[in-house]
Scaffold this motif. Structure first.
Motif, mmCIF file in Angstrom:
data_model
loop_
_atom_site.group_PDB
_atom_site.id
_atom_site.type_symbol
_atom_site.label_atom_id
_atom_site.label_comp_id
_atom_site.label_asym_id
_atom_site.label_seq_id
_atom_site.Cartn_x
_atom_site.Cartn_y
_atom_site.Cartn_z
ATOM 1 N N SER A 7 -107.005 -12.802 -9.737
ATOM 2 C CA SER A 7 -107.585 -11.865 -10.690
ATOM 3 C C SER A 7 -109.009 -11.447 -10.311
ATOM 4 C CB SER A 7 -107.590 -12.482 -12.090
ATOM 5 O OG SER A 7 -108.489 -13.581 -12.134
ATOM 6 N N ILE A 8 -109.616 -12.090 -9.328
ATOM 7 C CA ILE A 8 -110.970 -11.748 -8.898
ATOM 8 C C ILE A 8 -110.894 -10.524 -7.992
ATOM 9 C CG2 ILE A 8 -112.997 -12.521 -7.603
ATOM 10 C CD1 ILE A 8 -112.234 -15.391 -8.383
ATOM 11 N N PRO A 9 -111.655 -9.458 -8.308
ATOM 12 C CA PRO A 9 -111.600 -8.272 -7.447
ATOM 13 C C PRO A 9 -112.255 -8.562 -6.095
ATOM 14 C CG PRO A 9 -113.232 -7.977 -9.166
ATOM 15 C CD PRO A 9 -112.514 -9.265 -9.460
ATOM 16 N N THR A 10 -111.649 -8.036 -5.034
ATOM 17 C CA THR A 10 -112.164 -8.312 -3.693
ATOM 18 C C THR A 10 -112.493 -7.043 -2.934
ATOM 19 O OG1 THR A 10 -109.925 -8.333 -2.822
ATOM 20 C CG2 THR A 10 -110.861 -10.450 -3.475
ATOM 21 N N HIS A 11 -112.467 -5.883 -3.581
ATOM 22 C CA HIS A 11 -112.706 -4.637 -2.877
ATOM 23 C C HIS A 11 -114.067 -4.049 -3.226
ATOM 24 C CE1 HIS A 11 -111.295 -3.330 -6.802
ATOM 25 N NE2 HIS A 11 -111.901 -2.191 -6.565
ATOM 26 N N MET A 12 -114.534 -3.164 -2.367
ATOM 27 C CA MET A 12 -115.787 -2.468 -2.575
ATOM 28 C C MET A 12 -115.584 -1.054 -2.017
ATOM 29 S SD MET A 12 -119.552 -3.524 -1.066
ATOM 30 C CE MET A 12 -119.478 -5.196 -1.647
ATOM 31 N N ASP A 13 -115.979 -0.027 -2.761
ATOM 32 C CA ASP A 13 -115.779 1.331 -2.258
ATOM 33 C C ASP A 13 -116.843 1.689 -1.218
ATOM 34 O OD1 ASP A 13 -118.113 2.155 -3.666
ATOM 35 O OD2 ASP A 13 -116.917 2.474 -5.464
ATOM 36 N N TYR A 14 -116.686 2.868 -0.612
ATOM 37 C CA TYR A 14 -117.570 3.254 0.485
ATOM 38 C C TYR A 14 -119.019 3.444 0.035
ATOM 39 C CZ TYR A 14 -113.437 3.877 3.325
ATOM 40 O OH TYR A 14 -112.283 3.668 4.005
ATOM 41 N N LYS A 15 -119.218 4.044 -1.120
ATOM 42 C CA LYS A 15 -120.586 4.213 -1.630
ATOM 43 C C LYS A 15 -121.188 2.854 -1.970
ATOM 44 C CE LYS A 15 -120.040 8.887 -3.344
ATOM 45 N NZ LYS A 15 -120.120 9.793 -4.490
ATOM 46 N N GLY A 16 -120.372 1.936 -2.449
ATOM 47 C CA GLY A 16 -120.841 0.582 -2.727
ATOM 48 C C GLY A 16 -121.227 -0.153 -1.456
ATOM 49 N N GLN A 17 -120.470 0.077 -0.384
ATOM 50 C CA GLN A 17 -120.818 -0.533 0.903
ATOM 51 C C GLN A 17 -122.151 -0.011 1.415
ATOM 52 O OE1 GLN A 17 -117.563 0.193 3.550
ATOM 53 N NE2 GLN A 17 -116.188 -1.219 2.490
ATOM 54 N N LYS A 18 -122.376 1.279 1.244
ATOM 55 C CA LYS A 18 -123.639 1.873 1.679
ATOM 56 C C LYS A 18 -124.799 1.301 0.845
ATOM 57 C CE LYS A 18 -125.958 6.302 2.273
ATOM 58 N NZ LYS A 18 -125.872 7.751 2.110
ATOM 59 N N LEU A 19 -124.606 1.198 -0.464
ATOM 60 C CA LEU A 19 -125.638 0.641 -1.330
ATOM 61 C C LEU A 19 -125.923 -0.813 -0.982
ATOM 62 C CD1 LEU A 19 -127.502 0.866 -3.803
ATOM 63 C CD2 LEU A 19 -125.528 0.228 -5.216
ATOM 64 N N ALA A 20 -124.882 -1.603 -0.743
ATOM 65 C CA ALA A 20 -125.065 -3.009 -0.388
ATOM 66 C C ALA A 20 -125.831 -3.135 0.931
ATOM 67 C CB ALA A 20 -123.706 -3.706 -0.280
ATOM 68 N N VAL A 58 -131.232 -14.545 -0.770
ATOM 69 C CA VAL A 58 -131.199 -13.673 -1.949
ATOM 70 C C VAL A 58 -130.367 -12.424 -1.660
ATOM 71 C CG1 VAL A 58 -132.636 -12.173 -3.411
ATOM 72 C CG2 VAL A 58 -133.362 -14.505 -2.932
ATOM 73 N N SER A 59 -130.547 -11.842 -0.476
ATOM 74 C CA SER A 59 -129.788 -10.639 -0.146
ATOM 75 C C SER A 59 -128.295 -10.939 -0.011
ATOM 76 C CB SER A 59 -130.324 -9.995 1.129
ATOM 77 O OG SER A 59 -130.144 -10.852 2.228
ATOM 78 N N CYS A 60 -127.949 -12.111 0.481
ATOM 79 C CA CYS A 60 -126.526 -12.488 0.561
ATOM 80 C C CYS A 60 -125.914 -12.627 -0.826
ATOM 81 C CB CYS A 60 -126.367 -13.784 1.351
ATOM 82 S SG CYS A 60 -126.551 -13.574 3.123
ATOM 83 N N VAL A 61 -126.643 -13.236 -1.747
ATOM 84 C CA VAL A 61 -126.124 -13.404 -3.110
ATOM 85 C C VAL A 61 -125.954 -12.044 -3.791
ATOM 86 C CG1 VAL A 61 -126.752 -14.273 -5.412
ATOM 87 C CG2 VAL A 61 -126.983 -15.744 -3.419
ATOM 88 N N LEU A 62 -126.858 -11.102 -3.484
ATOM 89 C CA LEU A 62 -126.787 -9.796 -4.129
ATOM 90 C C LEU A 62 -125.787 -8.840 -3.488
ATOM 91 C CD1 LEU A 62 -130.542 -9.043 -4.876
ATOM 92 C CD2 LEU A 62 -128.772 -9.719 -6.485
ATOM 93 N N THR A 63 -125.473 -9.033 -2.218
ATOM 94 C CA THR A 63 -124.654 -8.022 -1.541
ATOM 95 C C THR A 63 -123.270 -8.497 -1.098
ATOM 96 O OG1 THR A 63 -125.660 -8.536 0.596
ATOM 97 C CG2 THR A 63 -126.662 -6.780 -0.695
ATOM 98 N N LEU A 64 -123.051 -9.776 -0.890
ATOM 99 C CA LEU A 64 -121.740 -10.212 -0.390
ATOM 100 C C LEU A 64 -120.633 -10.203 -1.444
ATOM 101 C CD1 LEU A 64 -122.621 -12.997 2.191
ATOM 102 C CD2 LEU A 64 -121.931 -10.652 2.595
ATOM 103 N N PRO A 65 -120.860 -10.688 -2.664
ATOM 104 C CA PRO A 65 -119.769 -10.583 -3.650
ATOM 105 C C PRO A 65 -119.573 -9.127 -4.067
ATOM 106 C CG PRO A 65 -121.373 -12.242 -4.324
ATOM 107 C CD PRO A 65 -121.967 -11.487 -3.189
ATOM 108 N N PRO A 66 -118.350 -8.742 -4.390
ATOM 109 C CA PRO A 66 -118.116 -7.352 -4.807
ATOM 110 C C PRO A 66 -118.501 -7.144 -6.279
ATOM 111 C CG PRO A 66 -116.055 -8.536 -4.740
ATOM 112 C CD PRO A 66 -117.102 -9.477 -4.237
#
Length: 102
Positions: A7-20, A58-66
Motif C-alpha cells: 500500500s506504500i506508494p513507490t512512484h514519483m512523476d517527472y516534475k517530482g523527480q526534477k524538484l527532488a 538531510v537531503s536524502c531524507v527529503l528527496t529519496l522517499p516518494p
C-alpha cells in the motif's frame, strides 16, 4: 503483513523527480558552503566534513522517499490498443528477410 508494504506508494512523476534533484543539489551546495566557511573560520577540516555529511543525510531524507509533493503531476497514459485476433500480429522485424553476407 506484506499488504502493508504494497500500500506504500513507490512512484514519483517527472516534475517530482526534477524538484527532488533541485532540492538535493541545493541542500548539498548550501551545506558545502556553510561547512567550508565554518571549517575555515575555526581551522578544523573535520567540521566541514561533518556539516556536509549532515546536509547529505538531510537531503536524502527529503528527496529519496516518494513524498506526496513529488506526485502532484501524474502522467495520463493513452489507453491500450485492442489486439486483433489473427496471424498478422507478427513483429515488423520478423517479416523482413535477413540478408546473407557473401
Amino acid at each position: 503483513m506484506l499488504s502493508v508494504f504494497k500500500s506504500i506508494p513507490t512512484h514519483m512523476d517527472y516534475k517530482g523527480q526534477k524538484l527532488a534533484e533541485q532540492i538535493f543539489q541545493g541542500i548539498i551546495l548550501v551545506s558545502a558552503v556553510i561547512g567550508f566557511i565554518y571549517g575555515l573560520v575555526i581551522e578544523q577540516f573535520g567540521w566541514t566534513v561533518y556539516i556536509v555529511l549532515t546536509g547529505f543525510a538531510v537531503s536524502c531524507v527529503l528527496t529519496l522517499p516518494p513524498w506526496p509533493m513529488y506526485r502532484k503531476s501524474p502522467l495520463s497514459w493513452q489507453p491500450a490498443l485492442p489486439e486483433s485476433s489473427g496471424e498478422t500480429s507478427q513483429k515488423p522485424q520478423e517479416s523482413i528477410k535477413k540478408k546473407k553476407h557473401k
